[in-house]
Design a protein around this motif. Structure first.
Motif, short mmCIF file in Angstrom:
data_model
loop_
_atom_site.label_atom_id
_atom_site.label_comp_id
_atom_site.label_asym_id
_atom_site.label_seq_id
_atom_site.Cartn_x
_atom_site.Cartn_y
_atom_site.Cartn_z
N ILE A 52 21.51 9.80 11.66
CA ILE A 52 21.82 8.63 10.81
C ILE A 52 21.26 7.37 11.46
O ILE A 52 20.67 6.51 10.79
N LEU A 53 21.41 7.27 12.78
CA LEU A 53 20.90 6.10 13.50
C LEU A 53 19.38 6.07 13.50
O LEU A 53 18.75 5.07 13.11
N ARG A 84 18.21 5.26 10.14
CA ARG A 84 18.95 4.19 9.43
C ARG A 84 19.35 4.70 8.05
O ARG A 84 19.13 4.04 7.02
N ALA A 85 19.93 5.90 8.06
CA ALA A 85 20.39 6.50 6.81
C ALA A 85 21.72 5.88 6.41
O ALA A 85 22.43 5.28 7.22
N VAL A 122 25.27 7.00 4.45
CA VAL A 122 26.05 8.16 4.04
C VAL A 122 27.36 7.65 3.45
O VAL A 122 28.03 6.83 4.08
N LYS A 123 27.71 8.14 2.27
CA LYS A 123 28.93 7.62 1.65
C LYS A 123 29.67 8.74 0.94
O LYS A 123 29.07 9.53 0.21
N ASP A 130 29.72 1.57 16.08
CA ASP A 130 29.53 2.66 17.06
C ASP A 130 28.30 2.44 17.92
O ASP A 130 27.17 2.45 17.43
N VAL A 145 26.30 2.39 12.70
CA VAL A 145 25.88 3.23 13.83
C VAL A 145 24.70 2.54 14.50
O VAL A 145 23.61 2.46 13.96
N CYS A 146 24.99 2.01 15.68
CA CYS A 146 24.01 1.17 16.38
C CYS A 146 23.46 1.86 17.62
O CYS A 146 22.33 1.62 18.02
N ALA A 177 34.28 6.93 3.03
CA ALA A 177 33.74 6.00 4.00
C ALA A 177 32.25 5.81 3.78
O ALA A 177 31.60 6.64 3.16
N MET A 178 31.74 4.71 4.28
CA MET A 178 30.31 4.44 4.24
C MET A 178 29.83 4.32 5.67
O MET A 178 30.42 3.59 6.47
N VAL A 179 28.79 5.06 6.01
CA VAL A 179 28.25 5.10 7.37
C VAL A 179 26.77 4.76 7.29
O VAL A 179 26.04 5.35 6.48
N LYS A 180 26.33 3.83 8.11
CA LYS A 180 24.92 3.44 8.02
C LYS A 180 24.35 3.18 9.41
O LYS A 180 24.98 2.51 10.23
N GLY A 181 23.17 3.71 9.65
CA GLY A 181 22.46 3.44 10.90
C GLY A 181 21.75 2.11 10.82
O GLY A 181 21.25 1.73 9.75
N ILE A 182 21.72 1.39 11.93
CA ILE A 182 21.09 0.06 11.91
C ILE A 182 20.09 -0.08 13.06
O ILE A 182 20.28 0.48 14.14
N LEU A 183 19.04 -0.83 12.79
CA LEU A 183 17.98 -1.05 13.78
C LEU A 183 17.46 -2.47 13.56
O LEU A 183 17.24 -2.88 12.41
#
Lengths: 311, 311
Positions: free
Chosen positions: A243-244, A247-248, A250-251, B199, B221-222, B248-254
């Protein structure tokens, strides 16, 4: 199974004779004591969920004997409802059982999961797990025929895989039981990577998909049927690194969160169905006495499309 | 370590003498051959990333000798840059090293992860892992002092836990090495559940957090520092069931995804810093010869806040 007398109706009530009852994977989760997104079933309560039926007696001005309705009928032959709890079935919609499939919770959550989470764009690749189930077959058809995506379904038999491509127009289908190396099959069938994943299955299937997602992939989590019968949670691949890296997003999705948009979505889906853009896929089992077997079949995956029980 | 002559400058170039160099967890991922979000380091290339330094020679009209700048200096004493690659340091910002912490990538990704993914609201609970690191200390302070959240940091020593509450104003901090049952500590410190999770750690820490999230939780998600030194991927708790249950919503960030908003965000963060709403937290190691040790320390967690190396 229990036989009881149908009580007399009070004013404003309607007696419905069930014609088709729905069995759905989510019901498995409501058999646990642990917290879920709905209240668990209690011992002694009527089990089950949605069904369609015919009004056989009415003490409500809004309903005529003989009209077809959708409602939370439970797993029973007859049920009594206040009219606010019933939805009249549009006689133009054929078959009426669509109200339990494409126009019911499965089709609606497919619609919202795509529109709200996956946000499909033409030519992008969507993978759907439990692709031949009630939700999956709706997801794949909408993504393919409405949004113009490259659609790959993951399913559990060659027969179902063939159905997805030959009958529903999926671009490819993978039989995960046959193709032991799901990652390689995903690479073959998704040459441009995976932009969207609509997950009904979870477990190893999802692990493989997360290994092949593209940057900015969008994942709707609708079901985790592979895990519902585990005695205890199993460990699996960690997906946060993927996911990281990509940069996906997910919900998790649940139909209750779209309560105020259901009528509108049902209308849109009904239009697509009438126009022949979507097909109803159903597996029908006969007899209330066979409903538990039909329910259990969901977990071995013997159903194709929406599993119904004809009463 | 290698000594070479500084080459002569061409027109438009600037010679910068490094004063502080940054060591960051992401560099570990660029030491692998496998695909990451940036190109891997190559043998023979200058290693490293951002630093701040002083212009000691300039053949560019835009830069004067003695000016302080930020740039991708690499792990070296002197470096030559074209002026478009350097950012002038605002002399009002004290300390200038903030450009590697709160106003650098760590502070910026904290800012965007909160604003774009977590979307903090007053009174809601935010948990941040690696809470005493460069990113985590920025996340917690912004969530607490700007957004008014209930903030809980997870960190790896009592000293750091004390620092988070006593110096940075976190509502609570958990030493995960001491408190073996992280789930219980999370229940104690987050009595209303977890609405947001930022995270930086991954692994068992994130597994515990996902076990205590609220409906509609939002997860940025960092980083996944707990996993960066594993020889091979480890198995862990499956989180998709929790994501589904709680929608929940989960997202990777850059940071690269926010390229066009960096200047604006840096201005906002600089303002908060000047107003005293945020504090710089730094661990400084002296000498280029100690930079690899400082880097390795990131993974044992001996640093408090931003780990810098003074040249």
């Amino acid at each position: 199974m229990e036989k009881v007398e149908v009580p007399a109706l009070s004013d404003g009530e309607v007696l419905v004779k069930s014609t088709y009852l729905s069995v759905d994977p989510y019901m498995r989760n409501l058999m646990r004591r642990s917290k879920s997104y709905m209240d668990s079933y209690q011992i002694g309560e009527i089990f089950g969920g949605a069904g369609i039926g015919k009004v056989v007696e009415s003490r409500s001005s809004g309903y005529q004997t003989g009209e077809m309705v959708w409602g939370i009928l439970g797993w029973q032959e007859y049920s009594i409802h206040r009219t606010g709890q019933l939805l009249k079935i549009d006689p133009d919609i054929q078959p009426a059982t669509a109200y339990l499939g494409l126009l019911g919770t499965p089709g609606l959550i497919a619609y919202f999961g795509l529109a709200d989470v996956c946000k499909p764009r033409e030519g992008k690749t969507l993978v759907v797990s439990s692709g031949a189930g009630a939700v999956g077959s709706a997801v794949g058809q909408i993504a393919k025929h409405i949004y113009g995506c490259h659609v790959v379904g993951i399913t559990g038999s060659d027969e179902k895989a063939h159905y997805l491509t030959a009958e529903l127009g999926f671009d490819a289908a993978i039989n995960y039981r046959l193709d032991q190396n799901l990652r390689i099959e995903l690479m073959k069938t998704c040459p441009n990577g995976i932009d969207m994943y609509f997950d009904n299955a979870g477990g190893d299937i999802s692990d493989a998909v997360f290994g092949h997602i593209n940057d900015h992939a969008r994942v709707a989590v609708c079901g985790q049927i592979a895990l519902y019968n585990l005695a205890r949670p199993e460990a699996g691949s960690r997906i946060l690194p993927s996911i990281l890296l990509h940069r996906a997003m997910v919900k998790g999705i649940l139909i209750a969160d779209y309560e105020d948009q259901l009528a509108e979505a049902r209308q849109v889906l009904g239009q697509w169905l009438k126009e022949g853009q979507l097909k109803c896929t159903e597996t029908i089992t006969d007899g209330l006495e066979n409903i538990t077997g039909a329910f259990i079949n969901l977990f071995s995956g013997t159903n194709l499309g929406k599993q119904l029980v004809r009463i």
